[in-house]
Design a protein around this motif. Structure first.
Motif, mmCIF file in Angstrom:
data_model
loop_
_atom_site.group_PDB
_atom_site.id
_atom_site.type_symbol
_atom_site.label_atom_id
_atom_site.label_comp_id
_atom_site.label_asym_id
_atom_site.label_seq_id
_atom_site.Cartn_x
_atom_site.Cartn_y
_atom_site.Cartn_z
ATOM 1 N N ALA A 1 -0.240 58.070 29.904
ATOM 2 C CA ALA A 1 -1.422 58.042 30.781
ATOM 3 C C ALA A 1 -1.726 59.450 31.288
ATOM 4 O O ALA A 1 -2.890 59.866 31.334
ATOM 5 C CB ALA A 1 -1.179 57.094 31.952
ATOM 6 N N VAL A 2 -0.676 60.173 31.641
ATOM 7 C CA VAL A 2 -0.861 61.549 32.128
ATOM 8 C C VAL A 2 -1.432 62.415 31.005
ATOM 9 O O VAL A 2 -2.380 63.175 31.198
ATOM 10 C CB VAL A 2 0.479 62.116 32.649
ATOM 11 N N GLN A 3 -0.877 62.232 29.831
ATOM 12 C CA GLN A 3 -1.330 62.992 28.654
ATOM 13 C C GLN A 3 -2.819 62.730 28.373
ATOM 14 O O GLN A 3 -3.573 63.640 28.092
ATOM 15 C CB GLN A 3 -0.475 62.511 27.487
ATOM 16 N N TYR A 4 -3.247 61.487 28.497
ATOM 17 C CA TYR A 4 -4.639 61.144 28.178
ATOM 18 C C TYR A 4 -5.594 61.409 29.348
ATOM 19 O O TYR A 4 -6.802 61.399 29.181
ATOM 20 C CB TYR A 4 -4.774 59.654 27.807
ATOM 21 N N GLY A 5 -5.042 61.542 30.559
ATOM 22 C CA GLY A 5 -5.906 61.770 31.722
ATOM 23 C C GLY A 5 -6.357 60.505 32.432
ATOM 24 O O GLY A 5 -7.451 60.455 33.005
ATOM 25 N N VAL A 6 -5.507 59.476 32.415
ATOM 26 C CA VAL A 6 -5.836 58.247 33.147
ATOM 27 C C VAL A 6 -5.563 58.485 34.644
ATOM 28 O O VAL A 6 -4.465 58.885 35.007
ATOM 29 C CB VAL A 6 -4.954 57.051 32.683
ATOM 30 N N PRO A 7 -6.551 58.246 35.517
ATOM 31 C CA PRO A 7 -6.260 58.387 36.947
ATOM 32 C C PRO A 7 -5.336 57.258 37.406
ATOM 33 O O PRO A 7 -5.506 56.112 36.985
ATOM 34 C CB PRO A 7 -7.641 58.264 37.612
ATOM 35 N N MET A 8 -4.359 57.606 38.226
ATOM 36 C CA MET A 8 -3.418 56.573 38.696
ATOM 37 C C MET A 8 -3.370 56.562 40.219
ATOM 38 O O MET A 8 -3.648 57.570 40.856
ATOM 39 C CB MET A 8 -2.014 56.847 38.157
ATOM 40 N N ALA A 9 -3.008 55.424 40.767
ATOM 41 C CA ALA A 9 -2.814 55.322 42.216
ATOM 42 C C ALA A 9 -1.491 54.612 42.470
ATOM 43 O O ALA A 9 -1.016 53.844 41.631
ATOM 44 C CB ALA A 9 -3.964 54.556 42.867
ATOM 45 N N VAL A 10 -0.911 54.911 43.619
ATOM 46 C CA VAL A 10 0.385 54.321 43.952
ATOM 47 C C VAL A 10 0.181 52.958 44.618
ATOM 48 O O VAL A 10 -0.475 52.838 45.648
ATOM 49 C CB VAL A 10 1.177 55.239 44.916
ATOM 50 N N GLY A 11 0.733 51.959 43.971
ATOM 51 C CA GLY A 11 0.750 50.607 44.535
ATOM 52 C C GLY A 11 2.128 50.049 44.262
ATOM 53 O O GLY A 11 2.689 50.267 43.186
#
Ligand SMILES: [Zn+2]
Length: 405
Positions: free
Chosen positions: A305-315
């Motif tokens: 996900a980091v490699q592709y640029g997916v935004p993430m949020a902490v849940g």
């Protein structure tokens, strides 16, 4: 150096911070001065050299300041305890007893520097009712966003957190009936992530058309849509339908990750749930092995996900077994840090979460002109992820929160 509060904090004050993390992913900044006026952060700049004797109202020169944290996947009606008795009791408890548990959970969140939570639903809508009837009186300065009850298909997974549409009612009709009472919409579109069989996929609960109807109605109503989905197909339908976030997303696969990057849909991986299972279940149980494998697989997806640029949020999915309100957030952050640096990880736990709650103008970053909502840690950034991390001070709209419990 000792932490000192040189004056009673009134409307206007200045702070010297050893380090600041801005919540927007920028690099850690050293020796910063923050000025607060009537609850608003009015100035944020580097300490000027050549004036070492200048006094600040609050001296946090050996500590770190970061925006208030956001847990964007919680279940306020359940505790993370491994006591079967308590868990069973909470599943059936009436509102009058659950409201005490919810107050306790929110206090725990605040103690860990969490200033806003996004609930994932409960079968009775207790969290929404608490927000409406009790939060104001509780004196707890935490923002709560709740979907009430989640939506699931009759006969499918999700009894504990939601309900199906009525007979002969379509999904969008059911959702619409509740749209004025809720903060966001929660749809359950797959089964649970299996602890019995590694990588087992379940069928989607709804069709792409059903999900699209909900997403377009929600957009018009200004309500975000969070979708619980594991496995390739259930996630794909939710993304294509135009949801705002994918919750869990175990085994969603590369194509979905790429699509999320393209559409900038936020992913909430809830990876710590699997670590907690592996720690709290009986070690002799085969499910422990599966939980560990699930965790490794999810960490691998996070890497991609980091490699592709997916935004993430902490849940965190706190309320799940072993996932404690408040404490779990740093655990989830620690797992994200296997793929992201500290600043970007904090962004997932602050600004990205605030965006999902529609609160990015109120919290999530240290920006001049915005409310001064931040936490102070005694540690330098390198020690922020200490196992027993607790913030030293919490400021909400410029005011320190003191726990009187
Ligand atoms: Zn959940």
């Amino acid at each position: 150096m000792e932490f000192k509060i040189t004056e009673r904090i009134k409307g206007n004050y200045s702070i010297l911070a050893g380090w600041v993390i801005d919540g927007m992913g920028g690099p850690v900044q050293k020796n910063m001065v923050i000025e607060v006026k009537d609850g608003t952060l009015v100035s944020f700049h580097k300490r000027k050299p050549g004036n070492p004797d200048q006094k600040y109202d609050l001296d946090f020169s050996s500590g770190t300041i970061l925006p208030g944290l956001v847990d964007c996947h919680v279940h306020l009606f359940m505790s993370g305890t491994n006591s079967r008795k308590i868990r069973q009791g909470q599943l059936l408890a009436p509102f009058d007893s659950i409201r005490h548990a919810i107050s306790l959970h929110l206090r725990q969140q605040l103690k860990h520097g969490i200033v806003a939570v996004r609930d994932g639903g409960d079968y009775a809508g207790h969290a929404l009712r608490y927000k409406n009837e009790c939060l104001g009186e509780s004196g707890l300065p935490i923002m709560v966003k709740s979907p009430g009850k989640a939506w699931r298909k009759a006969g499918r997974y999700g009894k504990l957190i939601g309900r199906p549409p009525r007979n002969r009612e379509t999904l969008v009709e059911a959702v619409k009936r509740w749209k004025d009472q809720v903060d966001h919409i929660k749809i359950v579109n797959s089964g649970l992530n299996s602890l019995k069989e590694f990588g087992k996929e379940t069928l989607p609960q709804f069709t792409k058309d059903q999900l699209m109807e909900v997403c377009s109605m929600a957009r018009k109503a200004g309500l975000p849509v969070m979708v619980h989905a594991n496995g390739i197909f259930p996630v794909k339908l939710a993304i294509e339908a135009g949801c705002d976030s994918i919750e869990h997303g175990f085994f969603m696969g590369n194509e979905n990750l790429k699509l999320m990057a393209e559409k900038q849909i936020i992913w909430v991986p809830t990876a710590y749930t699997m670590k907690a299972y592996s720690q709290y279940l009986d070690p002799a149980d085969r499910e422990v092995d599966i939980a560990k494998k699930n965790l490794d697989h999810q960490l691998d997806q996070i890497r991609r996900a980091v490699q592709y640029g997916v935004p993430m949020a902490v849940g965190t999915d706190c309320g799940s077994l072993g996932v404690h309100h408040g404490a779990a957030l740093m655990e989830e952050i620690r797992l994200l840090m296997t793929s992201l640096n500290l600043e970007k990880t904090i962004q997932c736990g602050t600004l990205n979460g605030a965006k999902l709650l529609g609160l990015e103008k109120d919290m999530g970053s240290l920006t001049t002109g915005r409310p001064a909502t931040f936490v102070v840690s005694k540690e330098p950034p390198s020690d922020l992820l200490d196992k027993f991390w607790r913030p030293f001070r919490i400021f909400i709209k410029g005011r320190p929160w003191i726990d009187n419990s």
